[in-house]
Design a protein around this motif. Structure first.
Motif, PDB file in Angstrom:
ATOM      1  N   GLY A  62       1.484 -14.436 -11.035  1.00 17.18           N
ATOM      2  CA  GLY A  62       0.448 -13.688 -10.323  1.00 17.18           C
ATOM      3  C   GLY A  62       0.286 -14.116  -8.874  1.00 17.18           C
ATOM      4  N   GLU A  63       1.156 -14.998  -8.402  1.00 19.59           N
ATOM      5  CA  GLU A  63       1.057 -15.504  -7.041  1.00 19.59           C
ATOM      6  C   GLU A  63       1.869 -14.654  -6.070  1.00 19.59           C
ATOM      7  OE1 GLU A  63       2.061 -19.632  -6.844  1.00 19.59           O
ATOM      8  OE2 GLU A  63       0.624 -20.175  -8.396  1.00 19.59           O
ATOM      9  N   CYS A  64       1.414 -14.630  -4.824  1.00 19.37           N
ATOM     10  CA  CYS A  64       2.150 -13.954  -3.763  1.00 19.37           C
ATOM     11  C   CYS A  64       3.348 -14.820  -3.388  1.00 19.37           C
ATOM     12  CB  CYS A  64       1.259 -13.726  -2.544  1.00 19.37           C
ATOM     13  SG  CYS A  64       2.100 -12.913  -1.174  1.00 19.37           S
ATOM     14  N   VAL A  65       4.536 -14.235  -3.490  1.00 14.31           N
ATOM     15  CA  VAL A  65       5.773 -14.950  -3.193  1.00 14.31           C
ATOM     16  C   VAL A  65       6.136 -14.800  -1.719  1.00 14.31           C
ATOM     17  CG1 VAL A  65       8.247 -15.038  -3.727  1.00 14.31           C
ATOM     18  CG2 VAL A  65       6.593 -14.587  -5.544  1.00 14.31           C
ATOM     19  N   ARG A  66       5.871 -13.622  -1.152  1.00 18.51           N
ATOM     20  CA  ARG A  66       6.267 -13.348   0.233  1.00 18.51           C
ATOM     21  C   ARG A  66       5.374 -12.256   0.799  1.00 18.51           C
ATOM     22  NH1 ARG A  66      10.715 -13.575  -0.969  1.00 18.51           N
ATOM     23  NH2 ARG A  66      10.987 -15.704  -0.346  1.00 18.51           N
ATOM     24  N   THR A  67       5.084 -12.376   2.095  1.00 16.38           N
ATOM     25  CA  THR A  67       4.324 -11.355   2.809  1.00 16.38           C
ATOM     26  C   THR A  67       5.205 -10.762   3.893  1.00 16.38           C
ATOM     27  OG1 THR A  67       2.228 -12.481   2.384  1.00 16.38           O
ATOM     28  CG2 THR A  67       2.264 -10.900   4.205  1.00 16.38           C
ATOM     29  N   PHE A  68       5.262  -9.444   3.935  1.00  9.84           N
ATOM     30  CA  PHE A  68       6.018  -8.722   4.956  1.00  9.84           C
ATOM     31  C   PHE A  68       4.997  -8.188   5.965  1.00  9.84           C
ATOM     32  CE2 PHE A  68       8.248  -8.524   0.930  1.00  9.84           C
ATOM     33  CZ  PHE A  68       9.514  -8.967   1.274  1.00  9.84           C
ATOM     34  N   GLY A  69       4.844  -8.876   7.089  1.00  9.37           N
ATOM     35  CA  GLY A  69       3.867  -8.512   8.108  1.00  9.37           C
ATOM     36  C   GLY A  69       4.553  -7.897   9.307  1.00  9.37           C
ATOM     37  N   GLY A  70       3.771  -7.336  10.207  1.00  3.85           N
ATOM     38  CA  GLY A  70       4.354  -6.761  11.414  1.00  3.85           C
ATOM     39  C   GLY A  70       3.802  -5.396  11.760  1.00  3.85           C
ATOM     40  N   HIS A  71       3.318  -4.679  10.771  1.00  3.27           N
ATOM     41  CA  HIS A  71       2.666  -3.402  11.059  1.00  3.27           C
ATOM     42  C   HIS A  71       1.278  -3.681  11.615  1.00  3.27           C
ATOM     43  CE1 HIS A  71       5.637  -0.784   9.160  1.00  3.27           C
ATOM     44  NE2 HIS A  71       5.698  -1.642   8.151  1.00  3.27           N
ATOM     45  N   THR A  72       0.792  -2.800  12.478  1.00  3.62           N
ATOM     46  CA  THR A  72      -0.542  -2.971  13.045  1.00  3.62           C
ATOM     47  C   THR A  72      -1.569  -2.045  12.405  1.00  3.62           C
ATOM     48  OG1 THR A  72      -0.045  -1.399  14.808  1.00  3.62           O
ATOM     49  CG2 THR A  72       0.361  -3.737  15.267  1.00  3.62           C
ATOM     50  N   CYS A  73      -1.130  -1.239  11.450  1.00  2.00           N
ATOM     51  CA  CYS A  73      -2.002  -0.324  10.720  1.00  2.00           C
ATOM     52  C   CYS A  73      -1.720  -0.475   9.229  1.00  2.00           C
ATOM     53  CB  CYS A  73      -1.732   1.122  11.143  1.00  2.00           C
ATOM     54  SG  CYS A  73      -2.267   1.506  12.812  1.00  2.00           S
ATOM     55  N   PRO A  74      -2.555   0.116   8.378  1.00  4.15           N
ATOM     56  CA  PRO A  74      -2.315   0.019   6.937  1.00  4.15           C
ATOM     57  C   PRO A  74      -0.918   0.482   6.528  1.00  4.15           C
ATOM     58  CG  PRO A  74      -4.498   0.900   7.345  1.00  4.15           C
ATOM     59  CD  PRO A  74      -3.810   0.831   8.676  1.00  4.15           C
ATOM     60  N   VAL A  75      -0.334  -0.241   5.595  1.00  2.00           N
ATOM     61  CA  VAL A  75       0.968   0.127   5.026  1.00  2.00           C
ATOM     62  C   VAL A  75       0.709   1.083   3.866  1.00  2.00           C
ATOM     63  CG1 VAL A  75       3.025  -0.742   3.844  1.00  2.00           C
ATOM     64  CG2 VAL A  75       2.052  -2.014   5.752  1.00  2.00           C
ATOM     65  N   ARG A  76       1.348   2.230   3.917  1.00  2.00           N
ATOM     66  CA  ARG A  76       1.137   3.275   2.915  1.00  2.00           C
ATOM     67  C   ARG A  76       2.248   3.352   1.879  1.00  2.00           C
ATOM     68  NH1 ARG A  76      -3.450   2.921   2.873  1.00  2.00           N
ATOM     69  NH2 ARG A  76      -4.816   3.895   4.372  1.00  2.00           N
ATOM     70  N   SER A  77       3.417   2.817   2.200  1.00  2.00           N
ATOM     71  CA  SER A  77       4.551   2.921   1.297  1.00  2.00           C
ATOM     72  C   SER A  77       5.359   1.641   1.349  1.00  2.00           C
ATOM     73  CB  SER A  77       5.419   4.126   1.708  1.00  2.00           C
ATOM     74  OG  SER A  77       6.519   4.274   0.859  1.00  2.00           O
ATOM     75  N   ALA A  78       5.789   1.171   0.186  1.00  2.00           N
ATOM     76  CA  ALA A  78       6.639  -0.011   0.103  1.00  2.00           C
ATOM     77  C   ALA A  78       7.631   0.206  -1.038  1.00  2.00           C
ATOM     78  CB  ALA A  78       5.807  -1.267  -0.145  1.00  2.00           C
ATOM     79  N   ALA A  79       8.908  -0.066  -0.775  1.00  2.00           N
ATOM     80  CA  ALA A  79       9.951   0.198  -1.770  1.00  2.00           C
ATOM     81  C   ALA A  79      11.070  -0.824  -1.661  1.00  2.00           C
ATOM     82  CB  ALA A  79      10.515   1.600  -1.556  1.00  2.00           C
ATOM     83  N   PHE A  80      11.745  -1.052  -2.772  1.00  2.00           N
ATOM     84  CA  PHE A  80      12.936  -1.896  -2.808  1.00  2.00           C
ATOM     85  C   PHE A  80      14.176  -1.038  -2.663  1.00  2.00           C
ATOM     86  CE2 PHE A  80      10.106  -4.819  -5.043  1.00  2.00           C
ATOM     87  CZ  PHE A  80      10.455  -6.016  -4.449  1.00  2.00           C
ATOM     88  N   SER A  81      15.206  -1.604  -2.049  1.00  2.00           N
ATOM     89  CA  SER A  81      16.523  -0.968  -2.066  1.00  2.00           C
ATOM     90  C   SER A  81      17.041  -1.008  -3.501  1.00  2.00           C
ATOM     91  CB  SER A  81      17.481  -1.700  -1.122  1.00  2.00           C
ATOM     92  OG  SER A  81      17.656  -3.045  -1.534  1.00  2.00           O
ATOM     93  N   PRO A  82      17.993  -0.141  -3.835  1.00  2.00           N
ATOM     94  CA  PRO A  82      18.508  -0.126  -5.211  1.00  2.00           C
ATOM     95  C   PRO A  82      19.018  -1.480  -5.711  1.00  2.00           C
ATOM     96  CG  PRO A  82      19.233   1.824  -4.054  1.00  2.00           C
ATOM     97  CD  PRO A  82      18.576   0.938  -3.029  1.00  2.00           C
ATOM     98  N   ASP A  83      19.579  -2.289  -4.828  1.00  2.00           N
ATOM     99  CA  ASP A  83      20.079  -3.604  -5.252  1.00  2.00           C
ATOM    100  C   ASP A  83      19.020  -4.699  -5.171  1.00  2.00           C
ATOM    101  OD1 ASP A  83      19.855  -4.185  -2.535  1.00  2.00           O
ATOM    102  OD2 ASP A  83      21.993  -4.569  -2.247  1.00  2.00           O
ATOM    103  N   GLY A  84      17.824  -4.361  -4.673  1.00  2.00           N
ATOM    104  CA  GLY A  84      16.735  -5.321  -4.572  1.00  2.00           C
ATOM    105  C   GLY A  84      16.830  -6.257  -3.395  1.00  2.00           C
TER     106      GLY A  84
END
Length: 109
Positions: A27-49
């Motif tokens: 249940g822990e956060c493993v990694r944070t992907f930051g850099g956007h300055t507004c809310p993130v609306r979509s997040a997806a993995f590539s097919p190979d992860g």
């Protein structure tokens, strides 16, 4: 949005301008992907992860290395918020759809 990784992690988009990768086991956060300055609306993995795609209300999308959180590229060009983004089945392309009534294809190579 939320998505499962091929190895069982969970990726979530957030109003704080980040996407987070969570361990299902702890249940822990493993990694944070930051850099956007507004809310993130979509997040997806590539097919190979191996990569993560995020898209935000600011009208841009970002491509990330899943293992390190390093930003691999920024896709800009929408005039309005991006509502969703996805990888092609082979992971070579990215598609973004926006409230500007545009759909854009990008190379993810």
């Amino acid at each position: 949005s939320a998505a499962f990784s091929p190895d069982g992690g969970v990726l979530t988009a957030s109003d704080d301008g980040t996407a987070k990768l969570w361990s299902v086991g702890t249940g822990e956060c493993v990694r944070t992907f930051g850099g956007h300055t507004c809310p993130v609306r979509s997040a997806a993995f590539s097919p190979d992860g191996g990569r993560v795609l995020t898209a935000s209300k600011q009208g841009s999308a970002r491509l990330w290395e899943a293992a390190t959180g390093r930003c691999l590229g920024v896709f800009s060009g929408h005039a309005d918020p991006i509502t969703c983004a996805a990888f092609s089945p082979d992971g070579s392309m990215v598609v973004t759809a926006s409230q500007d009534a545009m759909v854009k294809l990008w190379s993810a190579a």
